[in-house]
Design a protein around this motif. Structure first.
Motif, short mmCIF file in Angstrom:
data_model
loop_
_atom_site.label_atom_id
_atom_site.label_comp_id
_atom_site.label_asym_id
_atom_site.label_seq_id
_atom_site.Cartn_x
_atom_site.Cartn_y
_atom_site.Cartn_z
N TYR A 59 59.36 3.42 -52.86
CA TYR A 59 60.48 3.23 -53.78
C TYR A 59 59.99 2.73 -55.14
N HIS A 61 57.19 3.47 -56.62
CA HIS A 61 56.65 4.62 -57.36
C HIS A 61 57.77 5.51 -57.88
N VAL A 62 58.75 5.79 -57.04
CA VAL A 62 59.85 6.66 -57.45
C VAL A 62 60.64 6.02 -58.59
N GLY A 66 60.57 7.38 -62.20
CA GLY A 66 61.91 7.86 -62.55
C GLY A 66 62.35 7.32 -63.89
N GLN A 114 55.22 10.82 -54.54
CA GLN A 114 56.29 9.90 -54.91
C GLN A 114 56.45 9.82 -56.43
N ASP A 115 55.34 9.81 -57.14
CA ASP A 115 55.40 9.76 -58.61
C ASP A 115 56.05 11.03 -59.18
N VAL A 117 58.12 13.10 -57.62
CA VAL A 117 59.55 13.09 -57.26
C VAL A 117 60.31 12.16 -58.20
N GLY A 118 59.75 10.98 -58.47
CA GLY A 118 60.41 10.05 -59.39
C GLY A 118 60.54 10.61 -60.79
#
Length: 153
Positions: A59, A61-62, A66, A114-115, A117-118
């Motif tokens: 979370y 990272h996202v 983000g 994750q990065d 996706v964020g």
């Protein structure tokens, strides 16, 4: 020498350009802060000893990427969304490669995913904000154009 007359509607308002400058400055400052967090051997020293709670650490990272994606999208002017998304994907790879050579840090494909996706979620949110601005703010510009057309006649 002839100068082209610029109509008031073609130049951004001073408050708009000032707020865009502030947004871009915030983006640069946040990007530098994020780079420090990702490249320091122990980023908790920068966060005053704060440790994330137990649970999925993805979370973080996202959320961080983000926010970066949102700031980049809202401050974007010249280049396309795909260009800036490619820059952010390259940045995620670069940070993970650098982390491989730092003590206590490791290269993890999960972090890259994750990065990315964020960043995609953040840029998507920025595109949605731009859509809302064009839907609700742009009609006011059209009204001004009609008034100017009437004055020319």
């Amino acid at each position: 020498m002839s100068f082209k007359k610029i109509s008031p509607s073609s130049t951004p308002s001073p408050s708009l350009s000032r707020s865009l400058r502030h947004l871009r400055t915030a983006t640069i400052v946040y990007w530098i802060f994020l780079t420090l967090l990702l490249w320091l051997p122990d980023p908790r020293a920068l966060l005053f000893g704060w440790e994330p709670s137990e649970g999925p650490r993805g979370y973080a990272h996202v959320i961080t990427f983000g926010l970066l994606g949102l700031l980049v999208e809202l401050g974007r002017r010249k280049h396309s969304v795909f260009f800036w998304f490619a820059v952010l994907v390259g940045y995620t790879f670069l940070t993970e490669i650098v982390q491989e050579f730092l003590p206590i840090r490791t290269f993890e494909w999960e972090d890259i995913l994750q990065d990315v996706v964020g960043a995609a979620l953040g840029m998507g949110a920025g595109i949605f904000v731009r859509f809302l601005q064009s839907t609700f703010v742009a009609p006011q510009k059209n009204v001004n154009r009609k008034v100017r057309r009437r004055r020319r006649r």
